[in-house]
Design an enzyme around this catalytic site. Structure first.
Site, mmCIF file in Angstrom:
data_model
loop_
_atom_site.group_PDB
_atom_site.id
_atom_site.type_symbol
_atom_site.label_atom_id
_atom_site.label_comp_id
_atom_site.label_asym_id
_atom_site.label_seq_id
_atom_site.Cartn_x
_atom_site.Cartn_y
_atom_site.Cartn_z
ATOM 1 C CG HIS A 1 -1.731 -1.360 1.189
ATOM 2 N ND1 HIS A 1 -2.863 -1.597 0.453
ATOM 3 C CD2 HIS A 1 -1.450 -2.531 1.835
ATOM 4 C CE1 HIS A 1 -3.254 -2.860 0.648
ATOM 5 N NE2 HIS A 1 -2.412 -3.449 1.470
ATOM 6 C CD GLU B 1 -1.991 -3.603 4.780
ATOM 7 O OE1 GLU B 1 -3.208 -3.393 4.609
ATOM 8 O OE2 GLU B 1 -1.367 -4.516 4.208
ATOM 9 C CD GLU C 1 -1.822 -10.100 4.662
ATOM 10 O OE1 GLU C 1 -1.694 -9.217 5.543
ATOM 11 O OE2 GLU C 1 -2.436 -9.911 3.587
ATOM 12 C CG HIS D 1 0.564 -6.822 2.255
ATOM 13 N ND1 HIS D 1 -0.340 -5.975 1.660
ATOM 14 C CD2 HIS D 1 1.516 -7.075 1.330
ATOM 15 C CE1 HIS D 1 0.045 -5.735 0.417
ATOM 16 N NE2 HIS D 1 1.173 -6.395 0.190
HETATM 17 ZN ZN LIG Z 1 -2.187 -5.279 2.480
#
Ligand SMILES: [Zn+2]
Length: 343
Positions: free
Chosen positions: A150, A164, A291, A225
């Protein structure tokens, strides 16, 4: 870039001159322009014997060619992960999809001197990407691309007042710092050329991220992420590779990243998974997507919001990259040292 250019120049046989010139012009163009302006093919991989090369044209397919082909070659789809065996075979992954999901995936082989791919035979050995041979004094750097998820107008997941995009960038910058320390520190660990898909709060498209990594010739790609869910009960760490890659180099990178991430934070182990994420599909090298934890979880947020914990995660990723590329696990921080079995 200059070193890459010098390499391209030195590896220019006359027979395929136009193509090499093409790439040379591109390399010069890439050196002069922002990365968004890639127009032509780039060399993404080459086997050590010079028997085959892989070229990538942004917006088109991957071209695998051999010097004796005189420029003709075989077009492979991006995400097919070409791998070069010492005997001259080129192995790649062929996937069948219905436009939404991958229906099947198999390893295909191009034998030397042929342009007709065949499936990998039962019992036939597949050879993975090989890192450059390392010997004492060999300073060959491994090219690694770090992709903080992002950025800019895209905040990613949001929770507990955090975004995030800020967390991923923070961990990625810490990882870059560690990779640099590791490169400078000659007592152990590895030597790295690091490319960040972003090192600031800016928006970068998904295919652009993959293109940057491909043009760089990255040997590993790590996308960082933070997860989220509609319920605060979901928590834990999970790590992805591309569909069908679990037993390949992408899966091995993913497994190393996951193991070190679990060790670093000790959050719930949600396991290793496969997914059709764009940055995994479009990158032409082993790629993993981490993640780290759930921004919507009151358990995980304790780690996500803590700068010390982010540093620990970055160190875990460094260890994973070291192990994946055949180096000894090494903490390059001045206060650190060799982390052996006692860890
Ligand atoms: Zn993400």
């Amino acid at each position: 870039m200059l070193r890459e250019l010098a390499w391209l120049l030195s590896a220019t046989p006359l027979r395929t001159f136009p193509m090499r010139i093409h790439a040379l012009v591109l390399a010069l163009t890439l050196a002069a322009l922002p990365a968004t302006s890639q127009e032509t093919s780039v060399l993404v991989a080459r086997d050590e014997q010079g028997a085959a090369e892989a070229w990538l044209s942004p917006g088109s397919d991957l071209l695998v060619t051999r010097p004796e082909d005189g420029g003709s070659g075989v077009f492979l789809e991006r995400g097919s992960f070409p791998r070069f065996a010492p005997d001259g075979r080129v192995l790649y992954t062929e996937t069948l999809d219905d436009g939404h999901e991958i229906l099947s995936s198999r390893t295909m082989v191009l034998d030397p001197g042929t342009r007709s791919p065949r499936p990998l035979r039962r019992g036939e050995r597949e050879l993975e990407y090989r890192r450059p041979p390392l010997s004492p004094g060999d300073t060959t750097a491994v090219r690694v691309c770090i992709d903080p998820g992002h950025g800019g107008t895209d905040p990613g997941a949001i929770g507990f007042g955090l975004q995030e995009k800020d967390i991923t960038l923070d961990i990625a910058l810490r990882l870059r710092h560690l990779l640099r320390l590791d490169t400078w520190n000659t007592k152990g660990g590895g030597s790295w050329d690091v490319l960040m898909t972003r090192d600031d709060d800016v928006y970068v498209g998904l295919s652009q991220r993959a293109n940057l990594a491909n043009a760089f010739g990255a040997q590993s790609f790590l996308s960082i992420h933070v997860n989220s869910f509609s319920s605060s009960s979901a928590n834990g760490t999970e790590t992805y590779c591309y569909l069908g890659q679990s037993l390949n180099a992408g899966g091995m990178l993913r497994n190393a990243v996951h193991e070190e991430a679990i060790r670093a934070w000790g959050l719930r182990n949600r396991g290793v998974k496969e997914a059709n994420f764009a940055v995994l599909r479009l990158t032409a090298m082993p790629a993993a997507l981490a993640e780290t934890g759930f921004i919507t979880s009151p358990i995980d947020i304790v780690k996500l919001q803590d700068p010390e914990a982010r540093a620990e995660m970055a160190l875990g990723y460094l260890f994973a990259l070291q192990l994946h590329h055949g180096f000894q696990m090494f903490d390059p921080r001045p206060s650190g040292g060799f982390l052996g079995l006692a860890r």
